[in-house]
Design an enzyme around this catalytic site. Structure first.
Site, PDB file in Angstrom:
ATOM      1  N   ASP A 146      49.076  29.214  41.145  1.00 13.00           N
ATOM      2  CA  ASP A 146      47.783  29.858  40.968  1.00 13.00           C
ATOM      3  C   ASP A 146      47.510  30.647  42.243  1.00 13.00           C
ATOM      4  O   ASP A 146      47.174  30.077  43.270  1.00 13.00           O
ATOM      5  CB  ASP A 146      46.699  28.801  40.723  1.00 13.00           C
ATOM      6  CG  ASP A 146      45.296  29.415  40.638  1.00 13.00           C
ATOM      7  OD1 ASP A 146      45.159  30.650  40.775  1.00 13.00           O
ATOM      8  OD2 ASP A 146      44.339  28.642  40.427  1.00 13.00           O
ATOM      9  N   TRP A 202      40.391  23.788  42.831  1.00 14.66           N
ATOM     10  CA  TRP A 202      41.124  24.534  41.796  1.00 14.66           C
ATOM     11  C   TRP A 202      42.384  23.793  41.374  1.00 14.66           C
ATOM     12  O   TRP A 202      42.711  23.727  40.188  1.00 14.66           O
ATOM     13  CB  TRP A 202      41.435  25.957  42.262  1.00 14.66           C
ATOM     14  CG  TRP A 202      40.186  26.776  42.332  1.00 14.66           C
ATOM     15  CD1 TRP A 202      39.629  27.338  43.444  1.00 14.66           C
ATOM     16  CD2 TRP A 202      39.289  27.087  41.248  1.00 14.66           C
ATOM     17  NE1 TRP A 202      38.454  27.984  43.114  1.00 14.66           N
ATOM     18  CE2 TRP A 202      38.226  27.849  41.783  1.00 14.66           C
ATOM     19  CE3 TRP A 202      39.280  26.799  39.877  1.00 14.66           C
ATOM     20  CZ2 TRP A 202      37.165  28.323  40.999  1.00 14.66           C
ATOM     21  CZ3 TRP A 202      38.227  27.275  39.093  1.00 14.66           C
ATOM     22  CH2 TRP A 202      37.188  28.028  39.660  1.00 14.66           C
ATOM     23  N   LYS A 235      39.362  38.734  42.411  1.00 20.11           N
ATOM     24  CA  LYS A 235      39.345  38.526  43.857  1.00 20.11           C
ATOM     25  C   LYS A 235      40.111  39.631  44.575  1.00 20.11           C
ATOM     26  O   LYS A 235      39.539  40.349  45.364  1.00 20.11           O
ATOM     27  CB  LYS A 235      39.935  37.166  44.215  1.00 20.11           C
ATOM     28  CG  LYS A 235      38.958  36.007  44.043  1.00 20.11           C
ATOM     29  CD  LYS A 235      39.167  35.201  42.814  1.00 20.11           C
ATOM     30  CE  LYS A 235      38.073  34.169  42.616  1.00 20.11           C
ATOM     31  NZ  LYS A 235      38.545  32.960  41.975  1.00 20.11           N
TER      32      LYS A 235
HETATM   33  C1  LIG Z   1      38.521  31.932  41.119  1.00 19.07           C
HETATM   34  C2  LIG Z   1      39.663  31.011  40.971  1.00 19.07           C
HETATM   35  C3  LIG Z   1      39.977  30.433  39.738  1.00 19.07           C
HETATM   36  C4  LIG Z   1      39.149  30.650  38.503  1.00 19.07           C
HETATM   37  O1  LIG Z   1      39.312  31.935  38.063  1.00 19.07           O
HETATM   38  P1  LIG Z   1      38.678  32.428  36.684  1.00 19.07           P
HETATM   39  O2  LIG Z   1      39.309  33.772  36.536  1.00 19.07           O
HETATM   40  O3  LIG Z   1      37.188  32.479  36.886  1.00 19.07           O
HETATM   41  O4  LIG Z   1      39.041  31.480  35.616  1.00 19.07           O
HETATM   42  C5  LIG Z   1      41.100  29.624  39.669  1.00 19.07           C
HETATM   43  N1  LIG Z   1      41.851  29.391  40.737  1.00 19.07           N
HETATM   44  C6  LIG Z   1      41.580  29.923  41.944  1.00 19.07           C
HETATM   45  C7  LIG Z   1      42.453  29.632  43.115  1.00 19.07           C
HETATM   46  C8  LIG Z   1      40.471  30.757  42.098  1.00 19.07           C
HETATM   47  O5  LIG Z   1      40.192  31.295  43.293  1.00 19.07           O
END
Ligand SMILES: *Cc1c(COP(=O)(O)O)cnc(C)c1O
Length: 360
Positions: A171, A102, A195
């Site tokens: 993030d 990521w 999540k």
């Molecule tokens: C799942 C995830 C993403 C991507 O998320 P989307 O909402 O599908 O764009 C980005 N960064 C992390 C750390 C993630 O777990």
């Protein structure tokens, strides 16, 4: 109806109590004769739902007054572009910490809009440790420092917030709300909802208000944090039902769990049980440095990967869903987000011991 144990990395398990409440409310929200999905986002009822969700989130996370909470769309992946667009109005470079898949995607997208500098990388240790403070080297012209607090696929997590003289951008998609946090350390926190917040379709952005006015002029209106903030996240139609469900999750965290301190204790206990099961049985392994292991996403391998298919088939038959590792890395992964009950981890640990005894 039986609810099985769901270890999916995302869209992930939701609290059963939240689903029951949404079910009850679904055809007729609070006697209004319609569902939340069918309400105007400008109606008094929906605005009240939206404001309550924000109040509960602010209280849960202790979000200071000088931060805005934005309810956006496009997932965390859209933030990979929105961050450099919104912070790139002045000359300088974007700084990134690379700890996994990521973080790498954030960097790749960021460098389409700004000169990018890798301030620290876990590549040298095979993505098994997060960089220490002294390993983070900013460029002289850094506009911000971006990192991924929890690498959802690799299963490594920062257990301390890095220090940064420039705005820290995180993030936090897969570990937001999993433990208390000092929001004032950050410039921007963002997270896809699917999540630890609610259903897919909603993206949360928490931003210090002095960062709302640094956008590149070409930033699309729909991606501009200032526009979003000035319109209470309703410049266009927001994902109303996802927003409402996120509100139910915040309410659950506050009133049923008892806040983020409590949530952190439960999460710590869940993860220790699973890592102990992995570490005390030679049939299982996890490659991450124990100090940097994720409490949310636990990847593990079987000693003989020819048994992977059987493990997955039998675990599913035992009511343990979605244990396959990410398609890019294989093996197994159990995601232990807030809504995954401790009983699910107990059942998984029992299954793993049984499987290893029979097949190991
Ligand atoms: C799942 C995830 C993403 C991507 O998320 P989307 O909402 O599908 O764009 C980005 N960064 C992390 C750390 C993630 O777990």
């Amino acid at each position: 109806m039986t609810r099985l144990y769901n270890f999916c990395a995302g869209p992930a398990a939701l609290p059963e109590a939240v689903l029951r409440r949404a079910q009850q409310d679904l055809p007729d929200w609070q006697g209004r004769g319609l569902s939340v999905m069918e309400m105007s986002h400008r109606s008094d009822d929906f605005v009240a739902i939206a404001e309550q969700a924000e109040r509960d989130l602010r209280q849960l996370m202790g979000i200071p007054e000088n931060y805005k909470v934005l309810f956006m769309q496009g997932g965390a992946s859209s933030q990979f572009a929105m961050v450099p667009l919104n912070l790139g109005g002045r000359t300088g470079s974007a700084n990134y910490v690379y700890t996994g898949i990521w973080g790498k995607k954030a960097l790749a997208e960021g460098q389409r809009y700004l000169p990018a500098h890798i301030a620290a990388s876990s590549e040298g240790n095979g993505l098994t440790r997060v960089p220490s403070q002294s390993e983070i080297q900013l460029s002289d012209d850094a506009l911000y420092l971006h990192y991924t607090s929890n690498e959802t696929i690799g299963g490594l997590q920062f257990h301390a917030v890095p220090q940064s003289p420039v705005p820290l951008v995180c993030d936090m998609s897969s570990d937001i709300l999993s433990a208390p946090l000092d929001v004032s350390r950050f410039g921007i926190i963002y997270a896809g909802a699917q999540k630890n917040i609610g259903p897919a379709g909603l993206t949360l952005v928490i931003i210090r208000d002095d960062l709302l006015d640094q956008a590149k002029p070409e930033t699309p209106t729909m991606m501009n944090y200032r526009v979003c903030a000035d319109n209470q996240s309703m410049y266009n139609t927001p994902p109303t039902f996802a927003w409402y469900l996120a509100g139910l999750v915040f309410d659950w965290l506050k009133n049923e769990i008892g806040g983020l301190e409590q949530m952190a204790i439960i999460n710590q206990r869940k993860a220790s049980k699973l890592y102990r099961a992995i570490d005390t049985n030679a049939f299982y392994s996890n490659p991450i440095d124990p100090e940097h292991r994720s409490l949310m996403n636990v990847p593990f391998r079987l000693a003989d990967d020819r048994l992977d298919k059987d493990f997955l088939k039998e675990s599913e038959a035992a009511g343990l869903l979605n244990l396959a590792g990410h398609r890019s890395v294989g093996g197994m992964r159990a995601s232990l987000y807030n809504a995954v009950p401790e009983a699910a981890v107990d059942a998984l640990v029992d299954f793993m011991q049984d499987f290893a005894t029979r097949r190991g």
